[in-house]
Each structure stands twice: as structure tokens, then as C-alpha cells.
Scaffold this active site. Structure first.
Site, PDB file in Angstrom:
ATOM      1  N   CYS A 123     -20.339  80.709  48.391  1.00 45.70           N
ATOM      2  CA  CYS A 123     -19.350  80.537  47.316  1.00 45.70           C
ATOM      3  C   CYS A 123     -18.902  79.079  47.340  1.00 45.70           C
ATOM      4  O   CYS A 123     -18.371  78.610  48.341  1.00 45.70           O
ATOM      5  CB  CYS A 123     -18.157  81.462  47.534  1.00 45.70           C
ATOM      6  SG  CYS A 123     -16.800  81.145  46.392  1.00 45.70           S
ATOM      7  N   TYR A 142      23.538  77.278  39.732  1.00 44.27           N
ATOM      8  CA  TYR A 142      24.952  77.548  40.008  1.00 44.27           C
ATOM      9  C   TYR A 142      25.763  76.265  39.818  1.00 44.27           C
ATOM     10  O   TYR A 142      26.797  76.261  39.147  1.00 44.27           O
ATOM     11  CB  TYR A 142      25.112  78.094  41.440  1.00 44.27           C
ATOM     12  CG  TYR A 142      26.545  78.428  41.787  1.00 44.27           C
ATOM     13  CD1 TYR A 142      27.087  79.670  41.455  1.00 44.27           C
ATOM     14  CD2 TYR A 142      27.365  77.501  42.423  1.00 44.27           C
ATOM     15  CE1 TYR A 142      28.404  79.981  41.755  1.00 44.27           C
ATOM     16  CE2 TYR A 142      28.685  77.798  42.730  1.00 44.27           C
ATOM     17  CZ  TYR A 142      29.205  79.041  42.399  1.00 44.27           C
ATOM     18  OH  TYR A 142      30.510  79.334  42.685  1.00 44.27           O
ATOM     19  N   LYS A 184      23.372  66.209  55.414  1.00 44.71           N
ATOM     20  CA  LYS A 184      24.042  67.432  54.970  1.00 44.71           C
ATOM     21  C   LYS A 184      23.043  68.574  55.158  1.00 44.71           C
ATOM     22  O   LYS A 184      22.096  68.731  54.389  1.00 44.71           O
ATOM     23  CB  LYS A 184      24.486  67.335  53.516  1.00 44.71           C
ATOM     24  CG  LYS A 184      25.305  68.550  53.109  1.00 44.71           C
ATOM     25  CD  LYS A 184      26.040  68.336  51.805  1.00 44.71           C
ATOM     26  CE  LYS A 184      27.099  69.408  51.574  1.00 44.71           C
ATOM     27  NZ  LYS A 184      26.563  70.764  51.517  1.00 44.71           N
ATOM     28  N   CYS A 232     -15.253  87.609  42.461  1.00 43.52           N
ATOM     29  CA  CYS A 232     -14.733  86.290  42.815  1.00 43.52           C
ATOM     30  C   CYS A 232     -14.747  85.424  41.552  1.00 43.52           C
ATOM     31  O   CYS A 232     -15.793  85.295  40.907  1.00 43.52           O
ATOM     32  CB  CYS A 232     -15.599  85.654  43.894  1.00 43.52           C
ATOM     33  SG  CYS A 232     -15.227  83.911  44.147  1.00 43.52           S
ATOM     34  N   ILE A 268      33.414  69.954  51.269  1.00 43.62           N
ATOM     35  CA  ILE A 268      33.333  68.525  50.953  1.00 43.62           C
ATOM     36  C   ILE A 268      33.104  68.362  49.465  1.00 43.62           C
ATOM     37  O   ILE A 268      32.335  69.099  48.858  1.00 43.62           O
ATOM     38  CB  ILE A 268      32.155  67.833  51.669  1.00 43.62           C
ATOM     39  CG1 ILE A 268      31.963  68.373  53.078  1.00 43.62           C
ATOM     40  CG2 ILE A 268      32.371  66.336  51.715  1.00 43.62           C
ATOM     41  CD1 ILE A 268      30.798  67.703  53.799  1.00 43.62           C
TER      42      ILE A 268
HETATM   43  S1  IVH Z   1      31.867  68.215  57.330  1.00 52.13           S
HETATM   44  C1  IVH Z   1      35.783  68.032  56.326  1.00 52.13           C
HETATM   45  N1  IVH Z   1      29.385  67.505  57.728  1.00 52.13           N
HETATM   46  O1  IVH Z   1      28.798  71.439  53.886  1.00 52.13           O
HETATM   47  C2  IVH Z   1      34.514  68.494  55.833  1.00 52.13           C
HETATM   48  N2  IVH Z   1      29.779  69.502  56.521  1.00 52.13           N
HETATM   49  O2  IVH Z   1      30.829  71.590  51.585  1.00 52.13           O
HETATM   50  C3  IVH Z   1      34.000  69.590  56.649  1.00 52.13           C
HETATM   51  N3  IVH Z   1      27.744  70.670  55.845  1.00 52.13           N
HETATM   52  O3  IVH Z   1      30.869  74.069  54.817  1.00 52.13           O
HETATM   53  C4  IVH Z   1      32.546  69.687  56.648  1.00 52.13           C
HETATM   54  N4  IVH Z   1      26.323  69.263  56.750  1.00 52.13           N
HETATM   55  O4  IVH Z   1      28.605  73.964  55.863  1.00 52.13           O
HETATM   56  C5  IVH Z   1      30.199  68.420  57.171  1.00 52.13           C
HETATM   57  N5  IVH Z   1      27.230  66.771  58.202  1.00 52.13           N
HETATM   58  C6  IVH Z   1      28.048  67.672  57.658  1.00 52.13           C
HETATM   59  C7  IVH Z   1      27.567  68.801  56.991  1.00 52.13           C
HETATM   60  C8  IVH Z   1      28.460  69.695  56.425  1.00 52.13           C
HETATM   61  C9  IVH Z   1      26.452  70.380  56.071  1.00 52.13           C
HETATM   62  C10 IVH Z   1      28.203  71.840  55.078  1.00 52.13           C
HETATM   63  C11 IVH Z   1      29.189  72.689  55.787  1.00 52.13           C
HETATM   64  C12 IVH Z   1      30.378  72.786  54.913  1.00 52.13           C
HETATM   65  C13 IVH Z   1      29.863  72.316  53.599  1.00 52.13           C
HETATM   66  C14 IVH Z   1      30.967  71.574  52.927  1.00 52.13           C
END
Ligand code: IVH
Length: 654
Positions: A454, A40, A125, A430, A87
Site C-alpha cells: 500500500c 466563554y 500562567k 483501503c 487575576i
Molecule cells: S497568582 C493574586 N500566578 O490564574 C493573584 N495565578 O485568574 C493570585 N494562575 O486562580 C493568582 N498561573 O489558578 C497566579 N503564575 C500564576 C498563575 C496563576 C496560573 C491561575 C490561578 C488563578 C488564576 C487567576
């Protein structure tokens, strides 16, 4: 693949619109993606590149221009008081990603080289789905998904099922405090859930499915209309930010906010740092890359955020993304590749596993050319055919697996190929020892009936016995076991203890030093603990936990060996299947010990060659001895080890 003329570019952009909209719908709305995220992302970036080159092609309805997601029918819509953003992703997966972000932040803040470094907060993340938790006067009143960022779904009842989420915050009485974070599924919970699903499917359950990855499992659980069903899938949560706030003083830094959230009783991941400038971010990215496989949950990267809220406010937003945050990704844990063939492997318990032979593909940080298909019914349910484009997942130290087929890519001749079926694939035998294969009606797995005659099963039994969690013989790896068994040097487990330097040094790729170390390791393994030894025997249905329970209850191997099924049933958590299996194993074993002229002794003497001590032994050997913990002599042990560890069941171990 950017097109060179506007005409072909337009055509390709239209094509990409269609494809991306379809994928986004399957991903966000149905929770059933048909291609890996990496695919994607590739298509998305291709479209972005075209639109950058030909801005006239950037239509307002382009997937690049809007936040995808949609409210699923059946849940009440929740308008977010503060929109939920996404983000920006740094595409450069090398250290350069952090430096580019820092440079951009400094440029936008109009800082010069003379200005001090900007402080950043770096965190993980998480790969789950974003949730907004609304607390009023410290009490959880509503939980919502992100949806399209403006309007999400009210999933309060499902989110309440997540034990880590406090229903009441500690020390907070603000009229409104919205906490944002990620609901996710741990890898072990994901594996356990899928294992259970595979069993149900193999036992003929209709409408049951496995889930392709923890992220989908989490999304499915949160967006499951029946909350009883939702609770079958245990979720976890990490907090990472705020939504609407009324009557609460927000700390001046992001790191301070995370500390405050943690103090309120919300789970906040411990892996986070504050760094002055980009250098610390580069180091964090590297450190987490090294730890990624060992984390108990999936992450797809790290996130850097400008730590100061004041600077965040100055930086502001571009469309739906804050300029003060960036996601820095790691290699994807799912990729597409071609299925070249299906081999059948024989495990320690005789279990036959279909293994996909793949066009080698870089996934989760390594090149993968084999991946498990689990069992016959899974291979059939996934509908894999040789020549298919399949999705491979490799995360953590779990063996890579084929999670699905990309049906859109199947050609008619591939479609005409047969479905996998074990009987015809191995012609009833087998593939290693030629013994007939068999499958019990209630079981998912076909097995080789050869037992430890075996070689494949015996090799695995040796490796299991020597493994880190069993008696631990460091350096006794699969290549060595392979040679020792194939050469007929090791035919039973006790043969391991007859190995000398001369046998070992003669093996391929074995130097003097390694051979000596291995001799020492074998010797060291003689003073192991009772739970490890029991686990190492590979008694069917006795995994580590059960081995510990048995050791704790009986304290002593001869008591365990003498135990009746009734006595075994007195052990907490031991049911009839385990009790029967343990009893049968030792009944056998006892005869063998007597036949071997051995005895099981309750005391340590100078003649004792073997000490199998209680749980805390090893260094606490003396204590174990003074407590009279089980000691079995060498003949006894050898007989025990020689007993065929028949039919040990990997999957059903715990
Ligand atoms: S901050 C202002 N922190 O990533 C930004 N997001 O693309 C708001 N995500 O929808 C998000 N770990 O589901 C933030 N440590 C983290 C994160 C995080 C995962 C995900 C979240 C968001 C997506 C943003």
C-alpha cells in the site's frame, strides 16, 4: 456585537447572563465544559462591554460581578484564611498588553516620568487549577481548591497523591505557611491517559471517558471523590504565591518569595524573569510565545506581578483582583469551527484514522483545517456529524484533535445525518490501495491489509525510517517521499541508498543545493546507531525505548537477529507480545538476507559498506568498532530493509 439601544442591550445582557451562568456551572462545577474557553471569554467580554456602556444593566448577580465556582457535594468545605483571588486579564494579546499594565501601575502609584522604572516579576500562567497547600510546622496538613474564592473543597487526600508536592517543607518550622500554586497535568501524561482510555473504550469498557484537555483532566483528578481513581491521572504542581502566613518572614519581593519556595522543596517553574519596566515583560511575552509549543505543559499566557511587596500593598485590590498583577494571554488552544467532512487516512502501520476536515480556524497560533478523530469508536463516542460545530484543540506539537461537539448548535438536519462508521465510509476498502480493511476484535483500529504494497503505508515507513529519531535523513520530507514513491523510484527502503543527485534534482521544487544536501544526508545516515536503526525499521511494538533496551541487551544486530523468543524475554521490560513481534520480524529478514546472498558480519573490514553501531556511536564509531559492535554488510542490510515492515503499530509503540 454590542447592542445599540438599551432595549436590545437589556435583552442581550439577559441572554448572556443565562448562557454564561450555564457555561460557568458546567466548567467549574461539573468539570465538563461544552464550549472552549475562548468562546466563554468572548461572551464574557461582550457582557462586560454592554455593562460598561449601560452600567444600570450590571446586576449584582451578573457573571461579571462574582467569582464563579461552587463547592462540590462530597468534599468538606474549607474556608480560606486569606481569600483566593483571580487575576485581571489583559485582553490586548500584543506587546501593548505589558505596556498598558505598566502605565496603569505607574499612574496608580502616582509616579512621574522622572521616577525610575517599576520592577516586575514575570512568570507563566499555568492552565490547571489553583490549590492552597496548608503547612503547619512544615508539615502538609490540608489542601483545598479555590472554590468561590472564600470557601473551597478539602482535597487533601487527592493532592497528597501528587509526588511533586512535599509532605514536609525543607527548613520551615513556621506555625502556618500556606503555599498557593497550580495543579496541572503534563501534556504527555494527558496523551497517555487518553490513549489508555481510548483503548479501554474500544475494548468495550463502559463508563470510561477521555478528557478534553489537560486542564479538565487535572480538575477531574483533584475533584475525584475516589482517590484511587484520582491517582490514575498523574498530576504535577507549580507554586506561585502565598496564603495565610504565621511565624515566617516573607521575602520583600515576589521573585525572592519564589526562590524561597523553591528552596523549601516546592516546584517553581524556571521560566521567570525580573524586569525593570515594561520592556523586559514584552520580551518575556515574546520569548515564551516562541517556546510555548515546546513546553511540556499547557499555559494560557504569562503573568506579570509588581515585584516589591511594599508596592503591592500600596496598590491593593479592585473587587477580587489585585491591581499589582495581570495575566497576558496567548491565542487560545481550543476553538469552535464547522466539521465539513471526514476523510480516512492510512498510516505507516496501515491504521485507518478518521480525519476531520474543518472550516479553517486559527487555534494555538496557527490555522488548522484538519484534525484527528483518532479512531472509529472515538468518532462515534463524540457523536460527530458532518455540519456540526466542533471544538478543535491544538497544543504543542501534538496533531490537532477534535475534542467534542457543541450539541447546542446542532440543527435537526445535521442531527439526522449518519454517525461515522469505517466500513461503510470506505466501503470496506483501503482508500489508498483498495485492499480490504480489517479489525481485530480486541483492537481499536481498522487497518489496511495491503502491508507495504500500500503506497500510503510504504511512504510512512520511509518517512519513519528517515525521521529524526530513527536514522535521520535530513531533508527527506513527505513531499519528496511522495514523489519518489509515486514515480516508482523508491520501492523498498534500500532504494533510498541508490538515489543519486540526478534522481533528486529532477524532483519538483528541488534545487541543486538541496539535492546535494540530501545526497549527503543519505550518506551520513549510513553510520547510525543500533537503537536508531532498530527503531527505524518500524518493527511492530518496538518504539524508541524498546529499541534501546534491545540494543543494550544484545549489543549487536546479529545476536538480536538470532535471538529466540525466550532470549528476547530476558530483556528487561520486553514482554511476550514484543518478543514475538521482534522474533517474527527477523526470521523473515534472515531468509531474505540469505536469499540476497548477504551475510551478517561481526567485524569491520575494508569491504564493509554498512556499520550499524551501538548506542553511543556516530562520533564514537571507533570505540564501537573496537568493541566489535554489530556490523552488517550492504546486502544484508538491504535485505533487512526490504523485509516488509508489516503491521507496525504506531499507537502501541511503547
Ligand atoms: S497568582 C493574586 N500566578 O490564574 C493573584 N495565578 O485568574 C493570585 N494562575 O486562580 C493568582 N498561573 O489558578 C497566579 N503564575 C500564576 C498563575 C496563576 C496560573 C491561575 C490561578 C488563578 C488564576 C487567576
Amino acid at each position: 456585537m454590542t447592542a445599540t439601544t438599551p432595549d436590545t442591550a437589556r435583552k442581550r445582557a439577559d441572554e448572556l447572563h443565562e448562557i454564561l451562568h450555564e457555561h460557568a456551572y458546567r466548567y467549574y462545577v461539573l468539570d465538563e465544559p461544552t464550549v472552549p474557553d475562548a468562546e466563554y471569554d468572548r461572551l464574557f467580554q461582550e457582557l462586560q462591554a454592554i455593562e460598561q456602556q449601560y452600567p444600570q444593566l450590571a446586576r449584582p448577580d451578573s457573571p461579571t460581578q462574582r467569582v464563579v465556582g461552587q463547592v462540590l457535594e462530597g468534599f468538606a468545605a474549607v474556608r480560606h484564611a486569606v481569600p483566593m483571588l483571580s487575576i485581571r486579564t489583559e485582553t490586548d494579546t500584543t506587546a501593548g498588553g505589558a505596556e498598558a499594565f505598566d502605565a496603569r501601575v505607574r499612574r496608580e502609584l502616582r509616579l512621574t516620568e522622572a521616577d525610575p522604572p517599576v520592577a516586575y516579576s514575570a512568570e507563566l500562567k499555568f492552565d490547571g487549577l489553583a490549590i492552597n497547600l496548608r503547612y503547619e510546622h512544615g508539615v502538609l496538613v490540608q489542601a483545598a481548591t479555590r472554590g468561590d474564592g472564600e470557601v473551597g473543597e478539602d482535597v487533601t487526600s487527592n493532592i497528597r497523591g501528587i509526588r511533586q508536592i512535599p509532605l514536609r517543607l525543607r527548613g520551615v518550622d513556621a506555625p502556618v505557611l500556606e503555599v498557593r500554586g497550580e495543579a496541572y497535568m503534563r501534556r504527555d501524561d494527558f496523551e497517555a491517559y487518553n490513549e489508555r482510555q481510548r483503548e479501554l473504550i474500544a475494548a468495550g469498557a463502559k463508563n470510561e471517558k477521555t478528557v478534553v484537555n489537560p486542564r479538565n483532566a487535572a480538575a477531574g483528578a483533584v475533584r475525584q471523590l475516589d482517590s484511587a481513581q484520582s491517582r490514575r491521572r498523574p498530576l504535577s504542581f507549580f507554586a506561585y504565591g502565598l496564603g495565610d502566613v504565621q511565624g515566617w518572614t516573607v521575602p520583600p519581593t515576589h521573585s525572592g518569595l519564589l526562590d524561597a519556595l523553591s528552596a523549601m522543596g516546592l516546584p517553581v517553574a524556571s521560566q521567570r524573569v525580573v524586569s525593570a519596566g515594561a520592556a523586559g515583560l514584552v520580551a518575556f511575552h515574546q520569548k515564551i510565545a516562541d517556546e510555548r509549543d515546546r513546553l511540556p505543559y499547557d499555559i494560557d499566557g504569562v503573568v506579570y506581578k509588581v515585584d516589591s511587596r511594599e508596592l503591592q500593598a500600596r496598590l491593593g485590590f479592585v473587587s477580587r483582583e489585585p491591581r499589582w498583577a495581570v495575566a497576558h494571554k496567548y491565542p487560545a488552544q481550543e476553538q469552535m469551527t464547522t466539521l465539513l467532512g471526514i476523510d480516512v487516512q492510512v498510516g505507516r502501520t496501515g491504521k485507518l484514522t478518521p480525519v476531520a476536515k474543518l472550516q479553517p480556524v486559527f487555534v494555538g497560533g496557527t490555522t488548522v483545517s484538519n484534525a484527528t478523530l483518532h479512531n472509529e469508536s472515538e468518532a462515534q463516542r463524540k457523536d460527530v456529524r458532518i455540519g456540526d460545530t466542533v471544538i478543535v484543540r491544538r497544543a504543542g506539537d501534538v496533531i490537532p484533535e477534535v475534542v467534542g461537539v457543541v450539541l447546542d448548535r446542532r440543527s435537526p438536519d445535521v442531527a439526522a445525518r449518519p454517525l461515522f462508521d469505517m466500513m461503510s465510509w470506505v466501503r470496506g476498502k483501503c482508500p489508498v490501495c483498495g485492499s480490504p480493511i480489517a479489525k481485530e476484535e480486541t483492537e481499536a483500529d481498522w487497518r489496511c491489509t495491503g502491508g507495504i504494497t500500500c503506497p500510503a503505508q510504504f511512504k510512512q515507513a520511509v518517512l519513519h525510517f528517515a525521521s529524526r529519531r530513527a536514522v535521520e535523513i535530513e531533508g527527506l520530507g513527505d513531499k519528496i517521499v511522495e514523489q519518489l514513491v509515486d514515480a516508482g523510484i523508491v520501492r523498498t527502503l534500500p532504494d533510498l541508498y541508490k538515489l543519486g543527485f540526478a534522481n533528486l534534482v529532477a524532483l519538483e521544487r528541488m534545487g541543486d543545493k538541496s539535492a546535494r544536501n540530501l545526497v549527503d544526508a543519505i550518506d551520513k545516515s549510513k553510520s547510525t546507531t543500533l537503537p536508531r536503526f532498530l527503531y527505524g525499521l518500524g518493527i511492530r511494538h518496538v518504539g524508541e525505548t524498546t529499541a534501546k533496551d534491545l540494543a543494550r541487551h544484545f549489543g549487536d544486530i546479529h545476536k538480536l537477529m538470532d535471538a529466540s523468543v525466550e532470549q528476547l524475554l530476558e530483556v528487561p521490560d520486553v514482554g511476550p507480545i514484543v518478543a514475538q513481534s521482534v522474533h517474527e520480524f527477523f526470521e523473515q529478514a534472515k531468509d531474505l538476507i540469505e536469499a540476497a546472498g548477504g551475510k551478517v558480519s561481526g567485524s569491520v573490514s575494508k569491504k564493509t559498506n554498512w556499520l550499524v553501531a551501538g548506542e553511543e556511536a556516530g562520533s564514537k564509531l571507533e570505540k564501537a568498532q573496537s568493541l566489535g559492535v554489530a556490523v552488517i554488510d550492504e546486502a544484508g542490510l538491504q535485505a533487512l530493509l526490504a523485509a516488509p515492515a508489516e503491521g507496525v503499530d504506531e499507537a502501541a509503540e511503547e
